[in-house]
Design an enzyme around this catalytic site. Structure first.
Site, short mmCIF file in Angstrom:
data_model
loop_
_atom_site.label_atom_id
_atom_site.label_comp_id
_atom_site.label_asym_id
_atom_site.label_seq_id
_atom_site.Cartn_x
_atom_site.Cartn_y
_atom_site.Cartn_z
N TYR A 33 15.33 7.69 -7.11
CA TYR A 33 16.09 8.75 -6.47
C TYR A 33 17.13 8.18 -5.54
O TYR A 33 17.12 6.98 -5.24
CB TYR A 33 15.16 9.70 -5.71
CG TYR A 33 14.66 9.17 -4.38
CD1 TYR A 33 13.66 8.20 -4.34
CD2 TYR A 33 15.19 9.61 -3.18
CE1 TYR A 33 13.20 7.70 -3.12
CE2 TYR A 33 14.73 9.12 -1.96
CZ TYR A 33 13.73 8.16 -1.94
OH TYR A 33 13.29 7.67 -0.75
N LYS A 147 14.39 2.04 -5.39
CA LYS A 147 14.18 3.30 -4.66
C LYS A 147 13.40 4.27 -5.54
O LYS A 147 13.97 5.19 -6.13
CB LYS A 147 15.54 3.87 -4.22
CG LYS A 147 15.43 4.87 -3.06
CD LYS A 147 16.79 5.09 -2.45
CE LYS A 147 16.84 6.22 -1.46
NZ LYS A 147 15.96 6.10 -0.31
N GLU A 179 10.43 -2.47 7.53
CA GLU A 179 11.43 -1.40 7.76
C GLU A 179 10.70 -0.15 8.21
O GLU A 179 9.48 -0.13 8.31
CB GLU A 179 12.23 -1.14 6.48
CG GLU A 179 11.38 -0.71 5.31
CD GLU A 179 12.14 -0.60 3.99
OE1 GLU A 179 13.34 -0.29 4.01
OE2 GLU A 179 11.50 -0.80 2.94
N LEU A 204 14.11 -1.82 1.25
CA LEU A 204 15.20 -1.16 0.54
C LEU A 204 16.53 -1.68 1.09
O LEU A 204 16.68 -1.84 2.30
CB LEU A 204 15.13 0.37 0.73
CG LEU A 204 16.18 1.09 -0.11
CD1 LEU A 204 15.78 1.11 -1.58
CD2 LEU A 204 16.40 2.51 0.37
#
Ligand code: PDD
Length: 284
Positions: A33, A147, A179, A204
């Site tokens: 996505y 992702k 993260e 990411l």
């Protein structure tokens, strides 16, 4: 009023938008996505989001359901149909429907779903107060550079934060912050160096992160791309997160430690302002 949602070639009221129970996104988390933010009815950093989607698809050997030009047309149409001027557009591609099997289907027909979320993203109270985060173990898989829609670990991290009275969670692996639950993590050291983790399969590759690093360079700020520990973060002068939905959001508390003065730091505030200016100017 209900939203108009895009599902595989059709624009439908959200209550009529349906996908197969055999969709591999639903059964196996076999989907990817993207989220682009919307400012003044235009898309922010959208070409970079489409490029990252292309990479996610290719890493998972998943087909595009349409051309990139068609995708952009669908994005524009869904913004128009829902009359969204500020917020986000979400789109996901899954490998499509096939009888449940761990083996990828032979001739998959990938599925595309898209919807908008209208919300304030510039004028938000959290940008003025800053947010608090807790640290949690990073229990996600080892391809966080892709992702995917497998977001349960991130969702659990966020819930742990809310239950602890915090706003978000920073994930930690082998002693270092990877993260945030849905954002990239930054600190600013006492000597005004911006520190954020290097790109790898561990995080990411944030689009906002990249733009912020370019901005920092233009502003002659010192940047050190390396992992940092929670202890180093506790002693930082400033901290912040970046993502398409939060832009730059100051972090003023990490676990039980107040960061700096406990209010948004000058570098985070400046980068947020500059980012929003550039995003507005370049939105298309
Ligand atoms: N999340 N890291 C993770 C794990 C993310 O999910 C995101 C984005 C980011 C920031 O990437 P970008 O700057 O390209 O948005 C980093 C989106 C916004 C979401 O899942 O809603």
């Amino acid at each position: 009023m209900s939203r108009i949602v895009y599902v595989n070639g059709e624009y439908l009221p959200e209550e009529d938008a349906k996908i197969s129970v055999f969709d591999r996104g639903f059964l196996m988390g076999d989907g990817v996505y993207e989220v682009s933010s919307i400012l003044d009815g235009k898309l922010v950093d959208n070409a970079a989001h489409i490029a990252r989607l292309e990479r996610s698809l290719s890493e998972l050997k998943m087909d595009w359901p349409c051309t990139k030009e068609e995708l952009l047309e669908i994005q524009r149409e869904i913004l128009r149909l829902n009359n969204v001027t500020e917020g986000a557009v979400y789109w996901q591609i899954t490998r499509g429907a096939a009888d449940r099997d761990f083996v990828f289907p032979k001739n998959p027909k990938s599925s595309l779903v898209m919807f908008t979320q209208a919300k304030n993203i510039v004028d938000v109270p959290a940008a003025k107060t800053g947010i608090s985060v807790i640290t949690v173990p990073d229990i996600r898989w080892h391809r966080r550079d892709i992702k995917t829609v497998q977001l349960l670990a991130s969702s659990m991290a966020k819930m742990a934060a809310l239950e602890a009275g915090a706003n978000d969670a920073w994930q930690v692996e082998t002693g270092y912050v990877t993260e945030g639950s849905s954002n990239n993590a930054f600190i600013v050291t006492q000597d005004e160096t911006i520190v954020t983790r290097n790109l790898s399969n561990d995080i990411l590759h944030g689009i906002t992160r990249r733009v912020i690093l370019e901005l920092a360079e233009k502003e002659n700020l010192t940047v050190d791309i390396r992992p940092f520990t929670p202890d180093e973060a506790y002693g930082a002068a400033e901290a912040f997160i970046t993502s398409a939905s939060s832009f730059v959001m100051p972090v003023v508390k990490i676990d039980d430690h107040k960061i700096g003065t406990g209010t948004p730091g000058p570098i985070a505030v400046k980068l947020r302002k500059l980012y929003i200016e550039i995003a507005r100017a370049d939105a298309a």
